[in-house]
Scaffold this active site. Structure first.
Site, PDB file in Angstrom:
ATOM      1  N   LYS A 183       0.994  -1.289  -0.042  1.00  0.00           N
ATOM      2  CA  LYS A 183      -0.073   0.049  -0.034  1.00  0.00           C
ATOM      3  C   LYS A 183       0.701   1.110   0.054  1.00  0.00           C
ATOM      4  O   LYS A 183       1.403   1.667   1.091  1.00  0.00           O
ATOM      5  CB  LYS A 183      -0.975   0.068   1.028  1.00  0.00           C
ATOM      6  CG  LYS A 183      -1.969   0.979   1.166  1.00  0.00           C
ATOM      7  CD  LYS A 183      -1.740   2.121   2.090  1.00  0.00           C
ATOM      8  CE  LYS A 183      -2.441   3.433   1.729  1.00  0.00           C
ATOM      9  NZ  LYS A 183      -1.856   4.810   2.100  1.00  0.00           N
ATOM     10  N   GLY A 236       6.264   5.418   8.472  1.00  0.00           N
ATOM     11  CA  GLY A 236       5.501   6.593   8.756  1.00  0.00           C
ATOM     12  C   GLY A 236       5.587   7.305   9.894  1.00  0.00           C
ATOM     13  O   GLY A 236       6.562   7.160  10.586  1.00  0.00           O
ATOM     14  N   SER A 237       4.711   8.040  10.131  1.00  0.00           N
ATOM     15  CA  SER A 237       4.789   8.969  11.210  1.00  0.00           C
ATOM     16  C   SER A 237       4.538   8.340  12.538  1.00  0.00           C
ATOM     17  O   SER A 237       4.070   7.198  12.638  1.00  0.00           O
ATOM     18  CB  SER A 237       3.776   9.919  11.279  1.00  0.00           C
ATOM     19  OG  SER A 237       2.418   9.536  11.586  1.00  0.00           O
ATOM     20  N   THR A 238       4.974   8.652  13.799  1.00  0.00           N
ATOM     21  CA  THR A 238       4.931   7.939  15.010  1.00  0.00           C
ATOM     22  C   THR A 238       3.534   7.840  15.547  1.00  0.00           C
ATOM     23  O   THR A 238       2.990   6.698  15.998  1.00  0.00           O
ATOM     24  CB  THR A 238       5.803   8.630  16.141  1.00  0.00           C
ATOM     25  OG1 THR A 238       7.012   8.579  15.814  1.00  0.00           O
ATOM     26  CG2 THR A 238       5.589   8.050  17.539  1.00  0.00           C
ATOM     27  N   GLU A 239       2.727   8.745  15.244  1.00  0.00           N
ATOM     28  CA  GLU A 239       1.441   8.895  15.573  1.00  0.00           C
ATOM     29  C   GLU A 239       0.695   7.791  14.826  1.00  0.00           C
ATOM     30  O   GLU A 239      -0.223   7.088  15.423  1.00  0.00           O
ATOM     31  CB  GLU A 239       0.822  10.313  15.298  1.00  0.00           C
ATOM     32  CG  GLU A 239       1.338  11.507  16.164  1.00  0.00           C
ATOM     33  CD  GLU A 239       2.562  11.941  15.613  1.00  0.00           C
ATOM     34  OE1 GLU A 239       2.962  11.514  14.753  1.00  0.00           O
ATOM     35  OE2 GLU A 239       3.349  12.661  16.502  1.00  0.00           O
ATOM     36  N   GLY A 241       1.894   5.060  13.457  1.00  0.00           N
ATOM     37  CA  GLY A 241       2.637   3.865  13.973  1.00  0.00           C
ATOM     38  C   GLY A 241       1.844   3.196  15.162  1.00  0.00           C
ATOM     39  O   GLY A 241       1.729   2.261  15.415  1.00  0.00           O
ATOM     40  N   GLU A 393       8.969  16.470  15.044  1.00  0.00           N
ATOM     41  CA  GLU A 393       9.595  16.361  13.714  1.00  0.00           C
ATOM     42  C   GLU A 393       8.735  17.295  12.908  1.00  0.00           C
ATOM     43  O   GLU A 393       7.628  17.453  12.802  1.00  0.00           O
ATOM     44  CB  GLU A 393       9.173  15.127  13.285  1.00  0.00           C
ATOM     45  CG  GLU A 393       9.882  14.715  11.809  1.00  0.00           C
ATOM     46  CD  GLU A 393       9.818  13.378  11.629  1.00  0.00           C
ATOM     47  OE1 GLU A 393      10.566  12.506  11.083  1.00  0.00           O
ATOM     48  OE2 GLU A 393       8.741  12.579  12.062  1.00  0.00           O
TER      49      GLU A 393
END
Length: 490
Positions: A183, A236-239, A241, A393
């Site tokens: 994806k 991807g972003s920590t959020e 993730g 970030e």
């Protein structure tokens, strides 16, 4: 709408999903519009895969899994090598597509494609070297282990390095005998579709690699939640993730997470300042700062701060945003209007928090590209270590400069963040370099250089930059599982 850039890129992949070796439309006919970041003009549509489409892709991958896993390892290796050859043969078209889709300068896009080829070739070599062991257990028993593929892998990749990040997941997964549902990010789906077509033409069997385009809340979520996906590899972003990990935990699905970063780039007084300035410049402005490893916190020993800043400003003032299709351009646009607004918001927050703005600080105007997502190269000094600018970030061409007095303070500042993806150290003292490298909590540490990567060396984060490793032999552990076999001899 056709543009000169599109014509240069050649035929683009159809706006459809690639499932089971065939192109198909989304079941409900929905599409996503993609744009060229330098102009904000639409460049085409791709399908928006819903839950039924993801289910079809997972089903195709499951059907192909046993056949691909049982294929002789040497044959899998040969096919992956042919995939690398196909990517290499179409390298220029793929690079042009990355520029069109992401906005990165063509020079950087060509590097991405070259590294994609290297990644497929590296893991093609591993196919024939994955094996178990014999184990000297007690008693009259023959015990051995098998290292087997996990099955169907859901691979979710970001928009900043679309094809390269896909290769980082697809190549080791296939080398280990898994099948994949890939994806790509909704902002940059074009080269993933091209990869599927090239791989199939190179001999990859139907269903081994499937591509579902769409957004995170719809397509990505359906892939993570699907009960027949055996592992999720996410970048991807920590959020996001954290969301992926929660969803996967609900069905005890293993995940590998490569997440955000706020990487420290540490310059000691004894460093080669010219080399350090060049390294700091590349660390923050490569790909317009849209790198998870970006050296976005420059930590400089107080006695050389002004001298280093002077050299860095000299370089940054000469960095002019321009046409990403021009090989002379070194700074392209940000990927989207959303990212553009976010980066400008971070810059405003830095000013409000009292950081001293040295350069830039606003949107950039670029002749011939009035609607693009351009941001000026931006440097801040006297940044509060606990401010948003030093902790969050930004993912743009924005550098926060902090100072330290001694080695202990440098280490403390470097680790004073939730992230732990990468770090740089600049010093002429070899012992200090290795001491500091041991103390910094980051998955990758560069000494007197910044940001080189290689398919043979593991990459991944600590703390809230994620867990698991991509690249190198360490990547194989996630894509395989160990079975212990006992045979009684008495």
């Amino acid at each position: 709408m056709a543009t000169a850039a599109e014509a240069a890129a050649g035929r683009r992949a159809p706006p459809r999903l690639f499932i089971g070796g065939c192109w198909r439309d989304a079941s409900d006919g929905r599409v996503l519009l993609t744009e060229h970041p330098a102009t904000a003009e639409p460049i085409g549509e791709v399908a928006l895969a819903g839950t039924p489409d993801v289910a079809a892709a997972v089903g195709a991958a499951r059907e192909a899994a046993a056949r691909w896993a049982r294929l002789d390892a040497a044959d899998r290796s040969a096919i992956l090598w042919k995939v690398a050859d196909a990517v290499e043969a179409h390298a220029e078209r793929l690079a042009l597509l990355e520029v069109l889709d992401v906005g990165k300068p063509i020079r950087e896009a060509r590097i991405d494609i070259r590294e994609t080829v290297d990644t497929f070739r590296y893991f093609a070599g591993w196919s024939t070297k994955i094996h178990g062991d014999t184990v000297p257990v007690r008693g009259a028993v023959f015990n051995y282990t098998l290292r087997e593929p996990v099955g169907v892998v859901g691979a979710i990749v970001p928009w900043n390095f679309p094809l390269l990040q896909a290769a980082w997941k697809v190549a080791p997964a296939l080398a280990c005998g898994n099948t994949v549902v890939l994806k790509p990010a909704e902002q940059s789906p074009l080269t993933a579709l091209e990869l599927a077509e090239l791989a199939t033409a190179a001999g990859l069997p139907a269903g081994v690699l499937n591509v579902v385009t769409g957004d995170g809340p719809t397509t990505g979520a359906a892939l993570v939640r699907h009960g027949d996906v055996d592992a999720i590899a996410f970048t991807g972003s920590t959020e996001t993730g954290r969301v992926v990990m929660r969803e996967a935990a609900a069905r005890t699905c293993p995940v590998s997470l490569e997440l955000g970063g706020k990487s420290p780039n540490i310059v000691f007084a004894d460093a080669d300042l010219r080399a350090a300035a060049r390294g700091a410049y590349n660390a923050i402005f490569y790909n317009a700062g849209q790198c998870c490893t970006a050296g976005s916190r420059l930590l400089v020993q107080a006695s050389v701060r002004d001298a280093l800043i002077e050299q860095l400003l000299e370089r940054a003032r000469a960095l002019v945003p321009g046409d990403p299709f021009d090989a002379r351009t070194r700074l392209g646009p940000l990927v989207s209007g959303e990212q553009h607004a976010r980066v400008l918001s971070c810059i405003r927050a830095g000013v409000e928090d009292g950081a001293r703005l040295l350069l830039g600080g606003d949107a950039a105007a670029v002749d011939g590209f009035p609607g693009g997502h351009w941001v000026q190269p931006t440097l801040f000094a006297e940044v509060d270590p606990d401010s948003a600018l030093a902790q969050q970030e930004v993912f743009g061409p924005v550098l926060a400069i902090l100072t330290f007095e001694d080695e202990a303070e440098a280490i403390a500042l470097a680790n004073r963040t939730i992230y732990g993806l990468a770090a740089g150290i600049w010093t002429a003292d070899g012992a200090r370099a290795h001491r500091v490298a041991r103390e910094i909590r980051a998955g990758t540490v560069w000494i007197n250089m910044y940001n080189p990567l290689d398919p043979a060396s593991p990459f991944g984060g600590m703390k809230q930059s994620g867990f698991g490793r991509e690249l190198g032999a360490d990547a194989l552990g996630f894509y395989t599982q160990v079975k212990s076999v006992w045979y009684g001899l008495s």
